[in-house]
Scaffold this motif. Structure first.
Motif, short mmCIF file in Angstrom:
data_model
loop_
_atom_site.label_atom_id
_atom_site.label_comp_id
_atom_site.label_asym_id
_atom_site.label_seq_id
_atom_site.Cartn_x
_atom_site.Cartn_y
_atom_site.Cartn_z
N LYS A 128 0.85 -1.19 0.00
CA LYS A 128 0.00 0.00 0.00
C LYS A 128 0.89 1.24 0.00
N PRO A 129 0.49 2.27 -0.74
CA PRO A 129 -0.65 2.42 -1.63
C PRO A 129 -0.43 1.71 -2.96
N LEU A 130 -1.53 1.43 -3.64
CA LEU A 130 -1.47 0.74 -4.92
C LEU A 130 -1.30 1.77 -6.03
N THR A 131 -0.09 1.88 -6.57
CA THR A 131 0.22 2.89 -7.58
C THR A 131 -0.01 2.32 -8.98
N TRP A 132 0.20 3.22 -9.98
CA TRP A 132 0.02 2.77 -11.36
C TRP A 132 1.12 1.79 -11.77
N LEU A 133 2.28 1.85 -11.12
CA LEU A 133 3.32 0.86 -11.40
C LEU A 133 2.93 -0.52 -10.88
N HIS A 134 2.18 -0.57 -9.79
CA HIS A 134 1.70 -1.85 -9.28
C HIS A 134 0.76 -2.53 -10.27
N ARG B 155 5.50 -8.66 -16.66
CA ARG B 155 6.34 -8.88 -17.83
C ARG B 155 6.74 -7.56 -18.48
N VAL B 156 5.81 -6.59 -18.48
CA VAL B 156 6.12 -5.27 -19.03
C VAL B 156 7.16 -4.58 -18.16
N LYS B 157 6.97 -4.66 -16.85
CA LYS B 157 7.94 -4.03 -15.95
C LYS B 157 9.29 -4.71 -16.04
N LEU B 158 9.31 -6.02 -16.28
CA LEU B 158 10.58 -6.71 -16.45
C LEU B 158 11.28 -6.27 -17.72
N ALA B 159 10.51 -6.01 -18.79
CA ALA B 159 11.12 -5.51 -20.03
C ALA B 159 11.73 -4.13 -19.81
N GLU C 80 4.29 -12.36 -8.50
CA GLU C 80 4.16 -11.83 -9.86
C GLU C 80 5.48 -11.95 -10.62
N ILE C 81 6.59 -11.71 -9.93
CA ILE C 81 7.90 -11.83 -10.59
C ILE C 81 8.14 -13.25 -11.06
N THR C 82 7.88 -14.21 -10.21
CA THR C 82 8.12 -15.61 -10.59
C THR C 82 7.14 -16.07 -11.65
N ALA C 83 5.89 -15.60 -11.58
CA ALA C 83 4.92 -15.97 -12.62
C ALA C 83 5.35 -15.41 -13.98
N ALA C 84 5.85 -14.17 -13.99
CA ALA C 84 6.31 -13.58 -15.25
C ALA C 84 7.53 -14.32 -15.79
N LEU C 85 8.48 -14.63 -14.91
CA LEU C 85 9.67 -15.36 -15.36
C LEU C 85 9.31 -16.77 -15.86
N GLU C 86 8.37 -17.41 -15.20
CA GLU C 86 7.98 -18.75 -15.64
C GLU C 86 7.33 -18.72 -17.02
N GLU C 87 6.52 -17.70 -17.26
CA GLU C 87 5.88 -17.62 -18.58
C GLU C 87 6.88 -17.24 -19.66
N LEU C 88 7.81 -16.36 -19.33
CA LEU C 88 8.82 -15.96 -20.32
C LEU C 88 9.79 -17.10 -20.63
N MET C 89 10.03 -17.97 -19.65
CA MET C 89 10.94 -19.10 -19.86
C MET C 89 10.22 -20.36 -20.32
N ALA C 90 8.93 -20.24 -20.61
CA ALA C 90 8.16 -21.42 -21.02
C ALA C 90 8.73 -22.10 -22.27
N ARG D 277 -4.64 -2.40 -21.94
CA ARG D 277 -4.28 -1.28 -22.81
C ARG D 277 -3.04 -0.54 -22.31
N TRP D 278 -2.96 -0.29 -21.01
CA TRP D 278 -1.82 0.44 -20.47
C TRP D 278 -0.53 -0.36 -20.60
N ASP D 279 -0.63 -1.67 -20.55
CA ASP D 279 0.56 -2.50 -20.74
C ASP D 279 1.09 -2.38 -22.17
N TRP D 280 0.17 -2.39 -23.14
CA TRP D 280 0.61 -2.24 -24.53
C TRP D 280 1.21 -0.85 -24.78
N LEU D 281 0.64 0.18 -24.14
CA LEU D 281 1.21 1.52 -24.29
C LEU D 281 2.62 1.59 -23.69
N ALA D 282 2.81 0.91 -22.56
CA ALA D 282 4.14 0.89 -21.94
C ALA D 282 5.15 0.15 -22.82
N LEU D 283 4.70 -0.91 -23.48
CA LEU D 283 5.59 -1.63 -24.39
C LEU D 283 5.93 -0.80 -25.62
#
Length: 291
Positions: A15-21, A26-30, A158-168, A268-274
């Motif tokens: 807390k607080p839940l920001t827009w980065l949260h 996967r986008v934040k990892l990129a 979330e970090i491990t879920a993103a890494l697991e999907e990227l390493m699939a 949508r916001w994830d695609w804009l960040a990418l």
């Protein structure tokens, strides 16, 4: 002394839940990989811009001041200290030059260029030492703070879920991707336990009011050796208790008992960040110089 509060590096801010949260991990990892790679072979101007971008990101997320001060205060002081020490250090150019032209007093200088920026007594700052100080200090700031900001706004699951999907795709090579992600999750969750054990041992030593001067160097070394031994024993005990708890709950293999913590989905916001990565790298090659 509370290490869980005085050393907040790497801890997740719920807390607080920001827009980065809300961004996809996967986008934040990129973007994290971008901030780690972009300073390589870049000039000082681009490294200063990267540091400023990280500070602006922190301000736009509206992270509480107490957290922002703890996260940025000591790191900024450490980087500033690196800048000062590197700028005052010798720049490595010890070659004696003999002028080919008459003394400067006889001829006016063609330009206002000066290699020595500051000189007073034994204190000497040249253009090379100042540029080297800026490069090192901004590189340390970018590498440490970008990683810390990622961990601050992304849960370990979330970090491990993103890494697991990227390493699939690596599953085709019979690599244990699920086991690797589970191990990473447990490692991230184990960090607060390590800090808690260190904190408890430090408090136990302080309450005993040990007279370190009377013990001497040898006695103090023996005491700290016992403390380290107790710390390792407590950590191994915590790891064993965690393993027993997992076994009793059926975590024997990823195929028999698997828990999906997060459903990753790009909005949508994830695609804009990418898409923002393309103008970012365009500025990198324009302002930061060719790699």
């Amino acid at each position: 002394m509370d290490l869980l509060r005085s050393l907040p590096i790497g801890l997740y801010l719920e807390k607080p839940l920001t827009w980065l949260h809300r961004l996809d991990p996967r986008v934040k990892l990129a973007w994290l990989m971008t901030f780690l790679v972009a300073p390589l072979l870049a000039n000082s101007l681009w490294r200063l811009i990267l540091s400023a971008i990280l500070v602006v990101l922190t301000l736009t997320t509206r992270i509480p001041w107490r957290v922002w001060k703890q996260q940025l205060g000591w790191l900024s002081f450490f980087c500033f200290l690196i800048l000062v020490l590197t700028a005052l250090s010798p720049d490595g150019f010890s070659v004696l030059n003999q002028p080919r032209w008459p003394e400067s007093s006889l001829l006016p200088p063609p330009t206002d260029y000066q290699y020595v920026i500051f000189e007073r007594g034994k204190l000497l700052i040249t253009r090379r030492s100042l540029e080297l100080g800026i490069r090192i200090s901004t590189l340390v700031f970018t590498l440490v703070y970008s990683t810390n900001l990622y961990l601050l706004t992304t849960a370990p699951e979330e970090i491990t879920a993103a890494l697991e999907e990227l390493m699939a795709p690596l599953r085709r090579f019979n690599l244990p991707i699920t086991e690797i992600s589970l191990t990473l999750t447990l490692s991230l969750r184990f960090i607060p336990l390590v800090l808690e054990e260190v904190q408890n041992l430090a408090r136990s030593i302080r309450t005993r009011a040990i007279n370190w001067k009377r013990l001497g160097l040898k006695g103090s070394f023996q005491v700290w050796l016992l403390v380290v031994e107790r710390l390792l024993a407590n950590l191994l005990l915590r790891a064993e208790q965690m393993a027993i708890a997992m076994e009793t709950r059926g975590f024997t293999s990823p195929n028999e008992h698997r828990v999906q913590w997060h459903q990753l989905r790009l909005i949508r916001w994830d695609w804009l960040a990418l898409l923002a990565l393309f103008p970012f790298w365009g500025l990198r090659f324009w302002l930061g110089g060719a790699p």
